[in-house]
Design a protein around this motif. Structure first.
Motif, PDB file in Angstrom:
ATOM      1  N   ARG A 252       0.858  -1.186   0.000  1.00  0.00           N
ATOM      2  CA  ARG A 252       0.000   0.000   0.000  1.00  0.00           C
ATOM      3  C   ARG A 252       0.889   1.229   0.000  1.00  0.00           C
ATOM      4  NH1 ARG A 252      -0.908   2.071   5.453  1.00  0.00           N
ATOM      5  NH2 ARG A 252       0.199   0.772   6.990  1.00  0.00           N
ATOM      6  N   LEU A 253       0.350   2.317  -0.489  1.00  0.00           N
ATOM      7  CA  LEU A 253       1.107   3.556  -0.514  1.00  0.00           C
ATOM      8  C   LEU A 253       1.152   4.175   0.873  1.00  0.00           C
ATOM      9  CD1 LEU A 253      -0.178   5.106  -3.855  1.00  0.00           C
ATOM     10  CD2 LEU A 253       2.155   4.407  -3.366  1.00  0.00           C
ATOM     11  N   MET A 254       2.263   4.789   1.199  1.00  0.00           N
ATOM     12  CA  MET A 254       2.433   5.433   2.486  1.00  0.00           C
ATOM     13  C   MET A 254       1.517   6.654   2.593  1.00  0.00           C
ATOM     14  SD  MET A 254       3.930   5.650   5.392  1.00  0.00           S
ATOM     15  CE  MET A 254       4.208   6.871   6.665  1.00  0.00           C
ATOM     16  N   PRO A 255       0.679   6.719   3.644  1.00  0.00           N
ATOM     17  CA  PRO A 255      -0.196   7.883   3.798  1.00  0.00           C
ATOM     18  C   PRO A 255       0.595   9.128   4.212  1.00  0.00           C
ATOM     19  CG  PRO A 255      -0.993   5.989   5.059  1.00  0.00           C
ATOM     20  CD  PRO A 255       0.416   5.691   4.648  1.00  0.00           C
ATOM     21  N   ARG A 256       0.166  10.273   3.723  1.00  0.00           N
ATOM     22  CA  ARG A 256       0.695  11.564   4.173  1.00  0.00           C
ATOM     23  C   ARG A 256      -0.429  12.258   4.946  1.00  0.00           C
ATOM     24  NH1 ARG A 256       2.219  13.881  -0.390  1.00  0.00           N
ATOM     25  NH2 ARG A 256       4.499  13.698  -0.172  1.00  0.00           N
ATOM     26  N   HIS A 299       1.065  11.573  15.015  1.00  0.00           N
ATOM     27  CA  HIS A 299       1.965  10.730  15.810  1.00  0.00           C
ATOM     28  C   HIS A 299       2.546   9.573  14.998  1.00  0.00           C
ATOM     29  CE1 HIS A 299       3.638   8.353  19.010  1.00  0.00           C
ATOM     30  NE2 HIS A 299       2.757   7.374  18.832  1.00  0.00           N
ATOM     31  N   ASN A 300       1.697   8.825  14.273  1.00  0.00           N
ATOM     32  CA  ASN A 300       2.158   7.636  13.546  1.00  0.00           C
ATOM     33  C   ASN A 300       1.373   7.492  12.246  1.00  0.00           C
ATOM     34  OD1 ASN A 300       3.294   5.210  12.793  1.00  0.00           O
ATOM     35  ND2 ASN A 300       2.046   3.977  14.186  1.00  0.00           N
ATOM     36  N   PRO A 301       1.824   8.091  11.171  1.00  0.00           N
ATOM     37  CA  PRO A 301       1.086   7.979   9.900  1.00  0.00           C
ATOM     38  C   PRO A 301       1.054   6.554   9.343  1.00  0.00           C
ATOM     39  CG  PRO A 301       3.201   9.082   9.573  1.00  0.00           C
ATOM     40  CD  PRO A 301       3.000   8.963  11.057  1.00  0.00           C
ATOM     41  N   TYR A 302       1.971   5.678   9.791  1.00  0.00           N
ATOM     42  CA  TYR A 302       1.955   4.283   9.328  1.00  0.00           C
ATOM     43  C   TYR A 302       0.668   3.575   9.739  1.00  0.00           C
ATOM     44  CZ  TYR A 302       6.932   4.591   8.175  1.00  0.00           C
ATOM     45  OH  TYR A 302       8.141   4.931   7.616  1.00  0.00           O
ATOM     46  N   ALA A 303       0.056   4.031  10.834  1.00  0.00           N
ATOM     47  CA  ALA A 303      -1.161   3.384  11.332  1.00  0.00           C
ATOM     48  C   ALA A 303      -2.408   3.795  10.562  1.00  0.00           C
ATOM     49  CB  ALA A 303      -1.352   3.700  12.814  1.00  0.00           C
ATOM     50  N   CYS A 304      -2.289   4.752   9.676  1.00  0.00           N
ATOM     51  CA  CYS A 304      -3.449   5.224   8.922  1.00  0.00           C
ATOM     52  C   CYS A 304      -3.888   4.173   7.902  1.00  0.00           C
ATOM     53  CB  CYS A 304      -3.123   6.536   8.219  1.00  0.00           C
ATOM     54  SG  CYS A 304      -4.498   7.207   7.259  1.00  0.00           S
ATOM     55  N   THR A 305      -5.163   3.848   7.910  1.00  0.00           N
ATOM     56  CA  THR A 305      -5.723   2.867   6.974  1.00  0.00           C
ATOM     57  C   THR A 305      -6.481   3.521   5.825  1.00  0.00           C
ATOM     58  OG1 THR A 305      -7.721   2.658   8.320  1.00  0.00           O
ATOM     59  CG2 THR A 305      -5.910   1.133   8.787  1.00  0.00           C
ATOM     60  N   MET A 306      -6.402   4.835   5.716  1.00  0.00           N
ATOM     61  CA  MET A 306      -7.095   5.600   4.662  1.00  0.00           C
ATOM     62  C   MET A 306      -8.608   5.401   4.737  1.00  0.00           C
ATOM     63  SD  MET A 306      -4.536   7.072   3.197  1.00  0.00           S
ATOM     64  CE  MET A 306      -5.336   7.809   1.789  1.00  0.00           C
ATOM     65  N   SER A 307      -9.129   5.238   5.939  1.00  0.00           N
ATOM     66  CA  SER A 307     -10.579   5.037   6.076  1.00  0.00           C
ATOM     67  C   SER A 307     -11.355   6.331   5.856  1.00  0.00           C
ATOM     68  CB  SER A 307     -10.894   4.484   7.470  1.00  0.00           C
ATOM     69  OG  SER A 307     -10.564   5.438   8.469  1.00  0.00           O
ATOM     70  N   ARG A 308     -10.738   7.463   6.202  1.00  0.00           N
ATOM     71  CA  ARG A 308     -11.359   8.784   6.057  1.00  0.00           C
ATOM     72  C   ARG A 308     -12.666   8.911   6.850  1.00  0.00           C
ATOM     73  NH1 ARG A 308      -9.244   7.952   0.782  1.00  0.00           N
ATOM     74  NH2 ARG A 308      -7.768   9.559   0.160  1.00  0.00           N
ATOM     75  N   ASN A 309     -12.728   8.238   7.986  1.00  0.00           N
ATOM     76  CA  ASN A 309     -13.917   8.349   8.825  1.00  0.00           C
ATOM     77  C   ASN A 309     -14.132   9.771   9.329  1.00  0.00           C
ATOM     78  OD1 ASN A 309     -14.711   5.648   8.671  1.00  0.00           O
ATOM     79  ND2 ASN A 309     -13.317   5.042  10.317  1.00  0.00           N
ATOM     80  N   PHE A 310     -13.035  10.518   9.450  1.00  0.00           N
ATOM     81  CA  PHE A 310     -13.156  11.882   9.959  1.00  0.00           C
ATOM     82  C   PHE A 310     -13.954  12.786   9.011  1.00  0.00           C
ATOM     83  CE2 PHE A 310      -9.419  11.847   7.277  1.00  0.00           C
ATOM     84  CZ  PHE A 310      -9.514  13.034   6.563  1.00  0.00           C
TER      85      PHE A 310
END
Length: 374
Positions: A252-256, A299-310
């Motif tokens: 997967r692509l790294m989230p920014r 804090h930790n962008p690696y933990a982002c799953t790109m869910s975009r719940n926000f």
């Protein structure tokens, strides 16, 4: 420019490969930075389809009176992962190539279902004692105290009896027996017996066994029997899925993750704990930010799953921006068990390197044939 020495220099300086996590012995998470998506996808496809492993290819069925057809049983045997290092074996050059100890491993399976579990257990104990007796007879003669073979044999039988009644395999077999139903014997991958060929005993002192000993192959009723010989060889996943060394290989692509606006107090707590857990953390506000208590920071962008719940929150969707970095890939490898995930990664890079060298050779030969070389 996209081509030439400048591109190679830029690639060499920007490329990075970092190990991120080892969740288990068969899992590996790593990142590659500074590569194109074509490179990442080529590596993924090679892991799945072009890293060689060893699997059962030919099955010689001597006797099969079970309900499982010969073809189905052979297919199930082929899907059993074998714990053998494929790098120590040679490829078959063709269908007419002769099987040797350098390109073939041999397993034997002989299982018969008796009238009851007690009869099968007795037969299994006798077989184990015969095999272990052959292996330990010379050793026992050296360490025999009284020099009496009868007493040595009785002691050995007592040891084998204790060991055979205290194995995990027996507990597994008993756990799936259904009370009140006719006796059924279960044939597992542990019943496959490796038959060393040539100098394989010296080359593989720990032996060659299936990765998992508890794979159910067939079920037998009283009087039924399976007797066969299986030959394993090297192969790749693009020929058959049984040769694929990975259960999954994905990236997967790294989230920014960016905070366009500061998020404070209740909104910060919702973002940190509910919408994107693990990505943000709460920190105390400074005196200049009074009357706010806490704020959210990345804090930790690696933990982002790109869910975009926000995006469902009217305030947070205006404060948070999540995109992807196009040349930063996070890989996840889950090995079947035949090879360690780190070995799979190294072998896939070696295969990709060989492909590049072959491509360069073909281009040079074409240019030379057309008279375009200097």
């Amino acid at each position: 420019p996209k081509d030439g020495q400048e591109f190679l220099d830029r690639f060499t300086k920007g490329f990075k490969l970092n190990i991120l996590d080892r969740p288990s012995d068969n899992e590996l998470v790593f990142e590659m930075i500074g590569v194109d998506v074509s490179f990442a996808n080529a590596l993924r496809r090679i892991m799945i389809a072009e890293v060689p492993t060893v699997a059962i290819e030919h099955v010689y069925m001597w006797n099969n009176s079970s309900i499982v057809h010969d073809e189905v049983l052979s297919h199930r045997l082929g899907l059993v992962p074998i714990n053998a290092d494929s790098r120590l074996f040679e490829d078959f050059l063709g269908e007419d190539d002769e099987a040797t100890d350098r390109n073939t491993i041999v397993f034997r399976l002989t299982v018969k279902c008796g009238k009851s579990k007690k009869e099968d257990a007795k037969r299994e104990k006798a077989r184990q004692m015969r095999e272990q007796g052959r292996d330990t007879e010379e050793e026992d003669e050296k360490h025999s105290i009284l020099g009496q073979k009868d007493l040595d044999m009785a002691a050995r039988e007592s040891i084998n009896l204790y060991q055979s009644t205290n194995t995990d395999a027996k507990k597994l077999a008993e756990a799936i027996e259904t009370p009140g139903r006719p006796y059924t014997r279960h044939v597992y991958s542990k019943d496959l017996e490796w038959v060393p060929q040539g100098d394989q005993t010296e080359r593989f002192p720990e032996g060659i066994r299936p990765v998992h000993e508890d794979i159910l192959l067939a079920k037998l009723r009283p009087g039924q029997m399976i007797e066969l010989e299986a030959h394993g060889r090297r192969g790749v996943g693009k020929d058959h899925a049984k040769f694929s060394p990975v259960a999954t290989a994905s990236y997967r692509l790294m989230p920014r993750v960016e905070l366009v606006k500061q998020v404070y107090d209740e909104h910060a707590e919702e973002l940190t704990n509910l919408y994107e857990p693990g990505v943000f953390k709460l920190v105390d506000c400074s005196q200049d930010e009074a009357p706010h208590r806490v704020k959210a920071v990345v804090h930790n962008p690696y933990a982002c799953t790109m869910s975009r719940n926000f995006m469902r929150h009217p305030v947070l969707k205006e404060s948070v921006k999540i995109t992807r970095i196009p040349n930063h890939f996070i890989f996840s490898i889950e090995s079947v068990g035949m090879m360690k995930p780190g070995v799979i990664l190294a072998e896939s890079l070696r295969v990709l390197q060989a492909k590049c060298r072959n491509m360069i050779r073909l281009v040079d030969e074409t240019l030379e044939a057309d008279g375009l070389t200097e």
